[in-house]
Design a protein around this motif. Structure first.
Motif, PDB file in Angstrom:
ATOM      1  N   SER A  14       0.817  -1.213   0.000  1.00  0.00           N
ATOM      2  CA  SER A  14       0.000   0.000   0.000  1.00  0.00           C
ATOM      3  C   SER A  14       0.847   1.258   0.000  1.00  0.00           C
ATOM      4  O   SER A  14       0.479   2.273  -0.607  1.00  0.00           O
ATOM      5  N   ASN A  15       1.990   1.210   0.681  1.00  0.00           N
ATOM      6  CA  ASN A  15       2.838   2.397   0.761  1.00  0.00           C
ATOM      7  C   ASN A  15       3.504   2.750  -0.562  1.00  0.00           C
ATOM      8  O   ASN A  15       4.018   3.851  -0.719  1.00  0.00           O
ATOM      9  N   VAL A  16       3.509   1.803  -1.497  1.00  0.00           N
ATOM     10  CA  VAL A  16       4.039   2.072  -2.837  1.00  0.00           C
ATOM     11  C   VAL A  16       2.952   2.644  -3.736  1.00  0.00           C
ATOM     12  O   VAL A  16       3.193   3.543  -4.546  1.00  0.00           O
ATOM     13  N   LEU A  17       1.732   2.138  -3.592  1.00  0.00           N
ATOM     14  CA  LEU A  17       0.648   2.497  -4.508  1.00  0.00           C
ATOM     15  C   LEU A  17      -0.279   3.589  -3.979  1.00  0.00           C
ATOM     16  O   LEU A  17      -1.266   3.932  -4.632  1.00  0.00           O
ATOM     17  N   LEU A  24      -5.049   6.543  -4.675  1.00  0.00           N
ATOM     18  CA  LEU A  24      -4.254   5.618  -5.481  1.00  0.00           C
ATOM     19  C   LEU A  24      -3.235   6.354  -6.349  1.00  0.00           C
ATOM     20  O   LEU A  24      -3.559   7.340  -7.005  1.00  0.00           O
ATOM     21  N   ASN A  25      -2.015   5.829  -6.371  1.00  0.00           N
ATOM     22  CA  ASN A  25      -0.947   6.391  -7.198  1.00  0.00           C
ATOM     23  C   ASN A  25      -0.953   5.671  -8.555  1.00  0.00           C
ATOM     24  O   ASN A  25      -0.277   4.659  -8.745  1.00  0.00           O
ATOM     25  N   VAL A  26      -1.721   6.187  -9.484  1.00  0.00           N
ATOM     26  CA  VAL A  26      -1.918   5.531 -10.780  1.00  0.00           C
ATOM     27  C   VAL A  26      -0.628   5.518 -11.591  1.00  0.00           C
ATOM     28  O   VAL A  26      -0.321   4.539 -12.284  1.00  0.00           O
ATOM     29  N   ALA A 230      14.207 -17.611  -3.118  1.00  0.00           N
ATOM     30  CA  ALA A 230      14.948 -16.383  -2.816  1.00  0.00           C
ATOM     31  C   ALA A 230      13.964 -15.238  -2.585  1.00  0.00           C
ATOM     32  O   ALA A 230      12.926 -15.155  -3.250  1.00  0.00           O
ATOM     33  N   VAL A 231      14.278 -14.365  -1.620  1.00  0.00           N
ATOM     34  CA  VAL A 231      13.393 -13.235  -1.321  1.00  0.00           C
ATOM     35  C   VAL A 231      14.187 -11.936  -1.424  1.00  0.00           C
ATOM     36  O   VAL A 231      15.290 -11.827  -0.881  1.00  0.00           O
ATOM     37  N   HIS A 232      13.610 -10.968  -2.122  1.00  0.00           N
ATOM     38  CA  HIS A 232      14.230  -9.652  -2.259  1.00  0.00           C
ATOM     39  C   HIS A 232      13.277  -8.612  -1.682  1.00  0.00           C
ATOM     40  O   HIS A 232      12.113  -8.546  -2.084  1.00  0.00           O
ATOM     41  N   ILE A 233      13.751  -7.801  -0.734  1.00  0.00           N
ATOM     42  CA  ILE A 233      12.959  -6.702  -0.180  1.00  0.00           C
ATOM     43  C   ILE A 233      13.583  -5.410  -0.686  1.00  0.00           C
ATOM     44  O   ILE A 233      14.770  -5.157  -0.478  1.00  0.00           O
ATOM     45  N   ALA A 234      12.789  -4.601  -1.390  1.00  0.00           N
ATOM     46  CA  ALA A 234      13.349  -3.423  -2.055  1.00  0.00           C
ATOM     47  C   ALA A 234      12.343  -2.275  -2.070  1.00  0.00           C
ATOM     48  O   ALA A 234      11.185  -2.433  -1.683  1.00  0.00           O
ATOM     49  N   ASN A 235      12.809  -1.121  -2.541  1.00  0.00           N
ATOM     50  CA  ASN A 235      12.001   0.095  -2.560  1.00  0.00           C
ATOM     51  C   ASN A 235      11.218   0.194  -3.861  1.00  0.00           C
ATOM     52  O   ASN A 235      11.774   0.461  -4.930  1.00  0.00           O
ATOM     53  N   GLY A 236       9.921   0.014  -3.771  1.00  0.00           N
ATOM     54  CA  GLY A 236       9.067   0.059  -4.951  1.00  0.00           C
ATOM     55  C   GLY A 236       8.842   1.452  -5.488  1.00  0.00           C
ATOM     56  O   GLY A 236       8.251   1.618  -6.558  1.00  0.00           O
ATOM     57  N   LEU A 237       9.309   2.478  -4.770  1.00  0.00           N
ATOM     58  CA  LEU A 237       9.171   3.860  -5.249  1.00  0.00           C
ATOM     59  C   LEU A 237      10.334   4.264  -6.146  1.00  0.00           C
ATOM     60  O   LEU A 237      10.318   5.350  -6.730  1.00  0.00           O
TER      61      LEU A 237
END
Length: 363
Positions: A14-17, A24-26, A230-237
């Motif tokens: 939600s924090n990305v979109l 909503l961040n279209v 494998a898991v990747h946690i990253a900044n969707g912004l």
């Protein structure tokens, strides 16, 4: 451009979109779809677990009277699911790609038949080059039966579909060795399954518009990595974050949980993620605990059960603990709660939890 994986699950939070005003961040959605389209065109199978329905609903409708938290969430998510999937469909259509909406609830994962039906649905969509867009069905979920966050849902789906990687997109660059707000804190770029030091630095507070937080993300990431994913946690912004992470030719700072050995049994994988669906508990004695943890494949016999807690039916998931209350594992019970003790007095005992339906905790 070539990529590291051929089958991935992506979770976008939600924090990305969601924009700062809660709508909503279209534009961010469109950029995300552009990246997924490139992956798709290169032969990568993608499942997208997307939050944002509440934000989409909030963008469409303002409340004319105050509602309680559950009612407002149901209202906004019911309206928002329509807007969100239509928006995704329009963006994917620009690339000649078909997407499909899959709404699910926690209950769907607790029943083995429902689980297999859902697995078949995803397999059919992917085989037909359709991108599944998944979200929890907030319109009918109630608080105690909801996923902690879509992080939990994405881990379940990644395991169910044997994804090679799970990408969790949040609004920060990954897991830090201290408070991310402090300039001296650094991103932990690689985490192995045996590493433990990083855990003490995880902040417990939730952030922004999401229900979870980094504690949830790291817990799901560790469990999923144990499952061989494998898991990747990253900044969707960050622009191009997906293609940069997955490309063999580029590097971007984020946290990578290295995958352990892949589990071969789909049933055991289902049980591994079913701890929150447990309907009861079996307390076992030390002898039974030693047998289960030995090198030999062993089932749990009724004679090793000293106490039965809760009401459960045959086929339900149960939690297994020792007499000190320590977790041993989870399993699918072969008996209802009221029959376990009676079977313990039988001369010819059949397992209460068969080895094939037993998952032992590694913590």
């Amino acid at each position: 451009m070539s990529f590291n994986y051929k089958k991935i699950t992506i979770k976008v939070g939600s924090n990305v979109l969601t924009k700062s005003d809660g709508t909503l961040n279209v534009a961010r959605m469109e950029h995300l779809v552009d990246q997924i389209a490139l992956l798709h065109q290169k032969g990568v199978e993608v499942i997208l677990v997307s939050s944002g329905a509440v934000a989409a609903g909030r963008s469409e409708m303002k409340l004319n009277r105050k509602l309680d938290t559950v009612s407002s969430r149901q209202l906004w998510s019911a309206i928002g699911q329509v807007k969100m999937i239509n928006q995704y469909a329009a963006f994917f259509n620009k690339h000649g790609i078909t997407c499909a909406q899959v709404l699910t609830t926690k209950d769907n994962f607790g029943d083995r038949n429902h689980y297999l039906n859902m697995k078949n649905c995803f397999t059919t969509l992917l085989e037909n080059r359709v991108v599944p867009v998944v979200n929890e069905n907030d319109t009918i979920s109630v608080t105690e039966l909801m996923f902690t966050d879509n992080d939990e849902l994405s881990g379940l789906i990644a395991s169910m579909q044997n994804s090679e990687a799970l990408i969790i997109l949040s609004n920060i660059d990954g897991i830090y060795d201290g408070d991310p707000k402090l300039p001296e804190s650094q991103i932990i770029e690689e985490i192995n399954l045996k590493d433990r030091d990083w855990m003490k630095n995880i902040l417990t507070q939730k952030s922004g518009f999401g229900r979870g937080g980094m504690l949830t993300k790291s817990s799901i990431a560790r469990k999923t990595a144990k499952d061989g994913i494998a898991v990747h946690i990253a900044n969707g912004l960050r622009d191009h974050i997906l293609t940069d992470i997955l490309s063999k030719d580029r590097e971007v700072k984020h946290t990578w949980f290295k995958a352990g050995k892949r589990k071969s049994s789909n049933v055991k994988k289902w049980i591994a993620y079913s701890h929150s669906f447990a309907k009861g508990e079996l307390v076992i004695n030390q002898g039974a605990k030693d047998a289960l943890n030995s090198a030999k494949a062993t089932s749990l016999l009724p004679i090793g059960v000293t106490e039965v807690k809760g009401l459960f039916k045959r086929g339900d998931i149960v939690k297994i603990i020792d007499e000190q209350g320590r977790l041993v594992g989870w399993g699918k019970s072969q008996y209802s709660a009221d029959k376990v003790k009676a079977e313990g007095e039988s001369l010819k005992q059949k397992p209460v939890v068969h080895y094939d339906y037993l998952y032992l905790s590694e913590d």
